[in-house]
Design an enzyme around this catalytic site. Structure first.
Site, PDB file in Angstrom:
ATOM      1  N   LYS A  71       0.767  -1.289  -0.349  1.00  0.00           N
ATOM      2  CA  LYS A  71       0.053   0.092  -0.186  1.00  0.00           C
ATOM      3  C   LYS A  71       1.280   0.930   0.093  1.00  0.00           C
ATOM      4  O   LYS A  71       1.577   1.222   0.541  1.00  0.00           O
ATOM      5  CB  LYS A  71      -1.023   0.339   1.289  1.00  0.00           C
ATOM      6  CG  LYS A  71      -1.936   1.012   1.423  1.00  0.00           C
ATOM      7  CD  LYS A  71      -2.766   1.050   2.767  1.00  0.00           C
ATOM      8  CE  LYS A  71      -4.100   1.723   2.229  1.00  0.00           C
ATOM      9  NZ  LYS A  71      -4.844   1.427   3.762  1.00  0.00           N
ATOM     10  N   SER A  93      -9.413   0.896   3.441  1.00  0.00           N
ATOM     11  CA  SER A  93      -8.652   2.196   2.450  1.00  0.00           C
ATOM     12  C   SER A  93      -7.509   1.720   1.774  1.00  0.00           C
ATOM     13  O   SER A  93      -7.079   2.453   1.022  1.00  0.00           O
ATOM     14  CB  SER A  93      -8.300   3.047   3.140  1.00  0.00           C
ATOM     15  OG  SER A  93      -7.075   3.060   4.696  1.00  0.00           O
ATOM     16  N   SER A 107      -9.594  -0.862   7.526  1.00  0.00           N
ATOM     17  CA  SER A 107      -8.612  -0.916   6.240  1.00  0.00           C
ATOM     18  C   SER A 107      -8.265  -1.664   6.319  1.00  0.00           C
ATOM     19  O   SER A 107      -7.943  -1.751   4.913  1.00  0.00           O
ATOM     20  CB  SER A 107      -7.922   0.473   6.757  1.00  0.00           C
ATOM     21  OG  SER A 107      -8.236   1.625   6.658  1.00  0.00           O
TER      22      SER A 107
END
Length: 524
Positions: A76, A171, A195
């Site tokens: 990420k 996210s 997330s």
């Protein structure tokens, strides 16, 4: 080959059925074929091929570093990566290249894993759909499954037409989509209030949030220091356990990590479920929980009961306060953490010839989106002298009560809690954006954020497909630092439900359709 587990692909590499370079090239091809998903911000092709070549030399000499040597993984884009742009999907950090690797990234590289690239997210990880970053929204790979196109998408009547695509969750949506689309075998996410687990549930993969302090946060660009945890996304529970064993342990660069030696996390091949007590929190029958998800949750409880486990209803009485408490504490820490982005040391800086204070204001106005600025504003409000006791201190006290609820339940003999992960399956993007980020996040975090406030481990496992043919995940919550028991239970459940992976051919066909659409748009 791309759908194998970590142990299976490691064995294939060792036996010479595939080379690290060939495996890397296959994953790079998948990334290109599924570019329409927008799962990646940066693809590190040249670096990946170089790392794969180094791995291949080790295999040729019989000196491979372990089960992860030559295995493609993604990260990420809120983890620092040396020499690779790290943006947090924000204008504020466009062009920022860290001089060091996050500890979790370095640990994987030290095991010979091959970094494929940096995945997409909501700006600074503030969101639940991966729709609010400056690089555009992430598309859920299941949008292109034959089951969804045949049952759920109103735009799928014509074969050469794109379906009404679904959000990936957030996210860490880019990481979840990357794993679900077979572009890598493992991806790192972050988990502050769900997330990692939210997008994992929507994309039909496993999402693990470890106990706070078990895995180093060094190099993870902070959102909420007291809740942030690196997350792990894989296609099966055992793969998540393998990665966690590599990542877990004390890091002198992160004072919040545990000092004790971490026990091995090898999962047993079989488990006696009859010795377990599974708790079902009655407060998690929340408003907005879909009938389908409720049914899958009940069916899972029945599955454990039929296998001999003791399944009991439990109470977490302060659950109804958790979302409001989380909002206050989250935004307060966000306001503090975002103060470092001032245009002086790194990141974006406005180029106007103005005073220092005006430069600060302009830089943050240009660098942050409305969502980030809104959370900073809320956090600063809660931290005002006249509001501090009524909001921040009170929220800290409620957080302790929420943590005590879990302690009480686990001390009563419950081994693992079983809950939904999300209210429903993934929703179409056009429906998702009808509500603002704050409203959506409050809905999507309802089952996940309390775990972060309590510092406990949790894992979401794909449980079933909805009537629309989409994944629905269920969440298992364990005692602090009891990941082995938690993942053993999750693995048993995974083996019982046998959730089918996304079909590779569906995504290949979707890529061709997306390419034709892109070409027709550019021509017109």
């Amino acid at each position: 080959m791309l759908g194998l587990t970590l142990r299976e692909i490691s064995a294939a590499l060792k036996q010479g059925q595939v080379s690290p370079i060939e495996l890397c090239q296959r994953c790079l091809s998948r990334i290109k074929e599924t570019k329409f998903l927008n799962a990646y911000i940066t693809v590190t092709e040249e670096r990946a091929l170089k790392q794969a070549a180094e791995s291949e030399k080790r295999y040729e000499k019989g000196q491979e570093l372990g089960v992860l040597d030559g295995i493609p993984f993604s990260v990420k884009d809120n983890f620092s990566t040396a020499g690779i742009e790290t943006t947090c999907a924000s204008n504020m950090l466009k062009g920022y290249v860290p001089p060091y690797n996050a500890t979790v990234v370095q640990k994987l590289l030290d095991q010979g894993a091959v970094l494929m690239g940096k995945t997409n997210l909501d700006e600074f990880a503030m969101g639940s759909g991966s729709t609010d970053g400056v690089f555009g929204p992430v598309r859920n790979p299941w949008s292109y499954s034959k089951q969804y196109r045949g049952k759920g998408s109103p735009d799928s009547s014509q074969e050469d037409q794109e379906p009404q695509w679904l959000v990936a969750g957030g996210s860490s949506g880019g990481s979840a989509a990357a794993v679900a689309a077979f572009t890598c075998f493992v991806a790192l996410g972050s988990d502050t209030g769900g997330s990692t687990r939210n997008p994992a549930a929507h994309c039909g993969v496993v999402g693990l949030k470890p106990t706070y302090g078990l895995v180093s946060r060094h190099g993870l660009i902070p959102l909420v220091n007291s809740m942030d945890v690196p997350g792990i996304l894989t296609r099966c529970v055992e793969d998540a356990a393998i990665i966690l064993e590599v990542l877990a342990g004390h890091d002198p660069k992160d004072s919040t990590t545990v000092q004790d030696l971490v026990s091995p996390l090898a999962l047993p091949s079989s488990v006696d479920i009859s010795k377990l007590c599974i708790g079902i929190p009655k407060e998690y029958r929340a408003e907005g929980l879909s009938c389908e998800t409720q049914a899958f949750w009940t069916r899972a409880a029945d599955l454990f009961q039929s296998a001999g486990a003791r399944v009991i209803e439990v109470s977490l009485p302060h659950t109804s306060y958790s979302i409001d408490c989380y909002h206050v504490l989250c935004t307060a820490e966000v306001a503090s953490n975002m103060a470092r982005f001032d245009g002086l040391e790194y990141g974006h800086r406005c180029n106007r010839d103005v005073s220092t204070e005006a430069m600060y204001a302009a830089t943050r106005r240009e660098g942050f989106n409305d969502v980030v600025r809104g959370r900073i504003l809320s956090g600063n409000f809660f931290l005002l002298k006249e509001n501090y006791n009524d909001y921040f201190i009170k929220a800290q006290k409620v957080r302790r009560l929420i943590a005590n609820d879990f302690i009480h339940v686990f001390s009563s003999g419950v081994d693992v809690l079983l809950t939904p992960t999300t209210l429903s399956d993934a929703v179409p993007y056009l429906e998702f954006i009808k509500e603002d980020n704050s409203t959506r996040s409050a809905q999507d975090d309802v089952f996940t954020q309390a775990v972060n406030m309590a510092g406990l481990p949790a894992v979401t496992v794909p449980a079933a497909r909805s009537k629309r043919g989409l994944p629905v995940g269920l969440q298992f919550i364990g005692r602090a630092f009891c990941e082995q028991q938690l993942l053993t239970v999750a693995k048993w459940f995974e083996q019982e439900v046998r959730f089918p992976a996304l079909c590779l051919e569906d995504l290949t066909e979707a890529g061709l359709v997306a390419a034709r659409h892109e070409k027709s748009v550019s021509v017109s």
